[in-house]
Design a protein around this motif. Structure first.
Motif, PDB file in Angstrom:
ATOM      1  N   THR A  89       0.816  -1.230   0.000  1.00 17.72           N
ATOM      2  CA  THR A  89       0.000   0.000   0.000  1.00 17.72           C
ATOM      3  C   THR A  89       0.839   1.264   0.000  1.00 17.72           C
ATOM      4  N   GLU A  90       0.325   2.260  -0.751  1.00 16.18           N
ATOM      5  CA  GLU A  90       0.979   3.566  -0.723  1.00 16.18           C
ATOM      6  C   GLU A  90       0.299   4.473   0.311  1.00 16.18           C
ATOM      7  N   GLY A  91      -0.751   3.979   0.934  1.00 18.13           N
ATOM      8  CA  GLY A  91      -1.462   4.775   1.954  1.00 18.13           C
ATOM      9  C   GLY A  91      -0.936   4.452   3.343  1.00 18.13           C
ATOM     10  N   PRO A  92      -1.483   5.137   4.349  1.00 19.88           N
ATOM     11  CA  PRO A  92      -1.047   4.843   5.713  1.00 19.88           C
ATOM     12  C   PRO A  92      -1.509   3.460   6.163  1.00 19.88           C
ATOM     13  N   ALA A  93      -0.655   2.764   6.879  1.00 19.58           N
ATOM     14  CA  ALA A  93      -1.015   1.457   7.426  1.00 19.58           C
ATOM     15  C   ALA A  93      -0.778   1.493   8.925  1.00 19.58           C
ATOM     16  N   TRP A  94      -1.741   0.993   9.679  1.00 18.27           N
ATOM     17  CA  TRP A  94      -1.619   0.918  11.137  1.00 18.27           C
ATOM     18  C   TRP A  94      -1.621  -0.561  11.509  1.00 18.27           C
ATOM     19  N   TYR A  95      -0.914  -0.885  12.612  1.00 17.62           N
ATOM     20  CA  TYR A  95      -0.846  -2.284  13.049  1.00 17.62           C
ATOM     21  C   TYR A  95      -1.728  -2.480  14.275  1.00 17.62           C
ATOM     22  N   GLN A  96      -2.645  -3.456  14.214  1.00 16.00           N
ATOM     23  CA  GLN A  96      -3.533  -3.729  15.348  1.00 16.00           C
ATOM     24  C   GLN A  96      -2.919  -4.796  16.227  1.00 16.00           C
ATOM     25  N   LEU A  97      -2.900  -4.528  17.528  1.00 15.30           N
ATOM     26  CA  LEU A  97      -2.202  -5.423  18.457  1.00 15.30           C
ATOM     27  C   LEU A  97      -3.149  -6.204  19.348  1.00 15.30           C
ATOM     28  N   TYR A  98      -2.979  -7.537  19.337  1.00 19.41           N
ATOM     29  CA  TYR A  98      -3.447  -8.411  20.408  1.00 19.41           C
ATOM     30  C   TYR A  98      -2.179  -8.908  21.088  1.00 19.41           C
ATOM     31  N   LEU A  99      -2.301  -9.248  22.380  1.00 19.31           N
ATOM     32  CA  LEU A  99      -1.091  -9.703  23.073  1.00 19.31           C
ATOM     33  C   LEU A  99      -0.924 -11.218  23.000  1.00 19.31           C
ATOM     34  N   VAL A 100      -1.495 -11.849  22.016  1.00 17.75           N
ATOM     35  CA  VAL A 100      -1.364 -13.315  21.896  1.00 17.75           C
ATOM     36  C   VAL A 100       0.115 -13.694  21.847  1.00 17.75           C
ATOM     37  N   GLY A 101       0.465 -14.677  22.678  1.00 20.24           N
ATOM     38  CA  GLY A 101       1.866 -15.115  22.707  1.00 20.24           C
ATOM     39  C   GLY A 101       2.663 -14.384  23.772  1.00 20.24           C
ATOM     40  N   GLY A 102       2.083 -13.311  24.362  1.00 20.57           N
ATOM     41  CA  GLY A 102       2.752 -12.629  25.471  1.00 20.57           C
ATOM     42  C   GLY A 102       3.530 -11.398  25.041  1.00 20.57           C
ATOM     43  N   ARG A 103       4.153 -10.791  26.067  1.00 20.69           N
ATOM     44  CA  ARG A 103       4.781  -9.480  25.882  1.00 20.69           C
ATOM     45  C   ARG A 103       5.954  -9.500  24.896  1.00 20.69           C
ATOM     46  N   ASP A 104       6.812 -10.500  25.024  1.00 23.94           N
ATOM     47  CA  ASP A 104       7.997 -10.522  24.146  1.00 23.94           C
ATOM     48  C   ASP A 104       7.589 -10.689  22.678  1.00 23.94           C
ATOM     49  N   VAL A 105       6.586 -11.542  22.477  1.00 19.80           N
ATOM     50  CA  VAL A 105       6.101 -11.772  21.111  1.00 19.80           C
ATOM     51  C   VAL A 105       5.496 -10.482  20.554  1.00 19.80           C
ATOM     52  N   ALA A 106       4.729  -9.773  21.412  1.00 17.06           N
ATOM     53  CA  ALA A 106       4.116  -8.512  20.979  1.00 17.06           C
ATOM     54  C   ALA A 106       5.192  -7.475  20.681  1.00 17.06           C
ATOM     55  N   CYS A 107       6.222  -7.406  21.544  1.00 17.61           N
ATOM     56  CA  CYS A 107       7.292  -6.417  21.319  1.00 17.61           C
ATOM     57  C   CYS A 107       8.012  -6.694  19.992  1.00 17.61           C
ATOM     58  N   ALA A 108       8.218  -7.972  19.712  1.00 17.57           N
ATOM     59  CA  ALA A 108       8.907  -8.318  18.457  1.00 17.57           C
ATOM     60  C   ALA A 108       8.051  -7.905  17.258  1.00 17.57           C
ATOM     61  N   ALA A 109       6.737  -8.131  17.366  1.00 17.58           N
ATOM     62  CA  ALA A 109       5.847  -7.745  16.255  1.00 17.58           C
ATOM     63  C   ALA A 109       5.825  -6.234  16.101  1.00 17.58           C
ATOM     64  N   MET A 110       5.790  -5.509  17.230  1.00 19.34           N
ATOM     65  CA  MET A 110       5.778  -4.037  17.156  1.00 19.34           C
ATOM     66  C   MET A 110       7.063  -3.521  16.502  1.00 19.34           C
ATOM     67  N   ALA A 111       8.185  -4.123  16.879  1.00 20.81           N
ATOM     68  CA  ALA A 111       9.466  -3.673  16.300  1.00 20.81           C
ATOM     69  C   ALA A 111       9.455  -3.907  14.787  1.00 20.81           C
ATOM     70  N   ARG A 112       8.945  -5.058  14.378  1.00 18.35           N
ATOM     71  CA  ARG A 112       8.859  -5.340  12.932  1.00 18.35           C
ATOM     72  C   ARG A 112       7.918  -4.332  12.253  1.00 18.35           C
ATOM     73  N   ALA A 113       6.788  -4.062  12.906  1.00 19.13           N
ATOM     74  CA  ALA A 113       5.805  -3.157  12.295  1.00 19.13           C
ATOM     75  C   ALA A 113       6.393  -1.755  12.135  1.00 19.13           C
ATOM     76  N   ARG A 114       7.098  -1.289  13.146  1.00 20.17           N
ATOM     77  CA  ARG A 114       7.716   0.046  13.042  1.00 20.17           C
ATOM     78  C   ARG A 114       8.745   0.073  11.935  1.00 20.17           C
ATOM     79  N   ALA A 115       9.573  -0.981  11.900  1.00 22.35           N
ATOM     80  CA  ALA A 115      10.628  -1.032  10.878  1.00 22.35           C
ATOM     81  C   ALA A 115      10.010  -1.082   9.480  1.00 22.35           C
ATOM     82  N   ALA A 116       8.864  -1.733   9.362  1.00 25.37           N
ATOM     83  CA  ALA A 116       8.226  -1.850   8.044  1.00 25.37           C
ATOM     84  C   ALA A 116       7.534  -0.558   7.628  1.00 25.37           C
ATOM     85  N   GLY A 117       7.265   0.342   8.589  1.00 23.45           N
ATOM     86  CA  GLY A 117       6.658   1.630   8.234  1.00 23.45           C
ATOM     87  C   GLY A 117       5.210   1.791   8.660  1.00 23.45           C
ATOM     88  N   PHE A 118       4.714   0.902   9.510  1.00 19.07           N
ATOM     89  CA  PHE A 118       3.363   1.127  10.052  1.00 19.07           C
ATOM     90  C   PHE A 118       3.420   2.377  10.925  1.00 19.07           C
TER      91      PHE A 118
END
Ligand SMILES: Cc1cc2nc3c(=O)[nH]c(=O)nc-3n(C[C@H](O)[C@H](O)[C@H](O)COP(=O)(O)O)c2cc1C
Length: 401
Positions: A127-156
């Protein structure tokens, strides 16, 4: 498939819903279409829009209508954003990427669910538009932090924290259709439910070509994507609390949207966490059945938000007129869920484009018929709502733009 669906065949979202019903197996169609328990809230979300009446200004020429809105400081070409819809890849191959692509082409935003079948990097790249990442904490905090880091790096550009899912609602259609049994992948258990898939060979062929029963590639447990069958239990073990919002904010360090607010108290708590936007939402009637329609609880939430975060709203939007009503009643913009999911299920990307097109044309026509030249000029004077629903009138309402 040609890019454009015929607008004489697909006049409204209901036509796309029927087409999705024809293409998808019952279990997939009902997963999109259904709600929790007796589906009271699902119905009321839609019915609430019917209780609001327009008050047009006639003999006003509006040759052009300006549909732009600003959400989280970014201008969007349309007053609606595509809501997070888990497992969209079940509806159509690479479904999340296809939907995000169409949102971007239309100049609006896409919110990717944690429960995506596509890698978040693929979706952002589509997408060339804005993308936001929706968070559930499935898998726990470390898993969520890893997904957030990936999402930020990808440009969400924003994180949407959904707070209304401490456990999945009882979606009775899913139980009856054997969704759980099909996820076991054991032939004996699956057998009674296979005919509904075999009855949709076109869908089945594309589903199998796309990899068949999938996992969630953005929920990595020890480097391995979580399987579909594990998600229900994982959701229950990972309910998000207000205390979690503190570490989530530190981990994300960007704009946060809190989705699933439907009381004034929760709106105030969301404001206290420093949320940049909140979504008045009951998850499209899929969680606690019996809560009021979002349009009805909106005045309390808007008053409590006191003009600080952007207030968005979702639930029951099936026509552009509903979008205009929600904005007249104080929402800055709306999210649409099923309206585009039906398009995706009916025909993939072209189906999503068609849904967006239908809603856009509806909004333009409604503005012209109202005698209003822009979304920015809408206010409570253009509608009459039931007496118990306060209607904001600029400049009295602090939340009003
Ligand atoms: C099939 C389906 C899956 C959904 N999955 C998610 C999800 O993963 N995360 C989330 O925050 N909301 C999810 N929602 C809720 C939507 O984001 C949105 O709040 C809702 O669909 C709005 O109501 P509407 O469908 O009447 O427009 C889902 C909704 C549907 C219909």
């Amino acid at each position: 498939m040609s890019r454009e669906l015929s607008r004489t065949r697909f006049v409204n979202i209901s036509d796309l819903r029927q087409a999705a019903r024809r293409r998808l197996p019952r279990m997939v169609f009902d997963y999109i279409d259904g709600g929790a328990d007796r589906e009271l809230t699902l119905r009321e979300n839609c019915a609430a829009f019917e209780r609001v009446r327009f008050r047009p200004r006639s003999a006003v020429a509006t040759p052009r209508c300006d549909l732009r809105v600003t959400v989280l400081g970014r201008e969007l070409a349309l007053p609606f954003i595509l809501a997070p819809i888990g497992s969209s890849r079940m509806f159509f191959p690479h479904g999340e990427a296809a939907a995000a692509r169409e949102a971007g082409r239309a100049g609006t935003g896409y919110i990717l669910s944690t429960l995506s079948g596509c890698r978040l990097e693929e979706v952002k790249a589509a997408t060339e538009g804005p993308a936001w990442y929706q968070l559930y904490l499935v898998g726990g905090r470390d898993v969520a932090c890893a997904a957030m880091a990936r999402a930020r790096a990808a440009g969400f550009s924003a994180l949407v924290v959904t707070i209304d899912t401490p456990v999945a609602g009882l979606r009775e259609r899913d139980v009856r259709n054997g969704v759980k049994e099909l996820l076991t992948r054991r032939l004996g258990t699956m057998a009674p439910f296979l005919p509904q898939m075999l009855a949709r060979p076109r869908w089945l062929a594309s589903f199998l070509r796309d990899g068949g029963l999938m996992s969630f590639p953005n929920i990595l447990i020890d480097g391995v994507p979580m399987g579909y069958a594990d998600v229900g239990a994982a959701l229950e073990q990972s309910a998000v609390s207000w205390a979690d919002l503190r570490w989530i904010r530190e981990a994300w360090q960007g704009p946060i949207v809190i989705k699933g607010v439907h009381t004034a108290d929760d709106a105030r708590r969301a404001v206290d966490t420093g949320a940049e936007a909140i979504v008045v939402s009951n998850h499209g009637g899929r969680q606690l059945d019996g809560v009021a329609a979002t349009l009805q609880v909106r005045p309390d939430v808007i008053a409590a938000a006191a003009g600080r975060p952007d207030v968005l709203l979702d639930g029951g939007i099936r026509r552009g007129g509903d979008i205009v009503k929600a904005i007249c009643l104080g929402a800055r913009a709306v999210l649409v869920g099923r309206a585009y999911a039906f398009g995706l299920g009916a025909a993939g990307g072209p189906g999503v484009a068609c849904a967006i097109d239908i809603l856009r044309a509806d909004v333009v026509r409604t503005l012209k018929l109202l005698g209003c030249a822009s979304i920015a000029a809408l206010d409570g004077s253009y509608v009459a709502a039931p007496p118990e629903w306060p209607v904001p009138r600029a400049p009295e309402s602090p939340a009003f733009r």
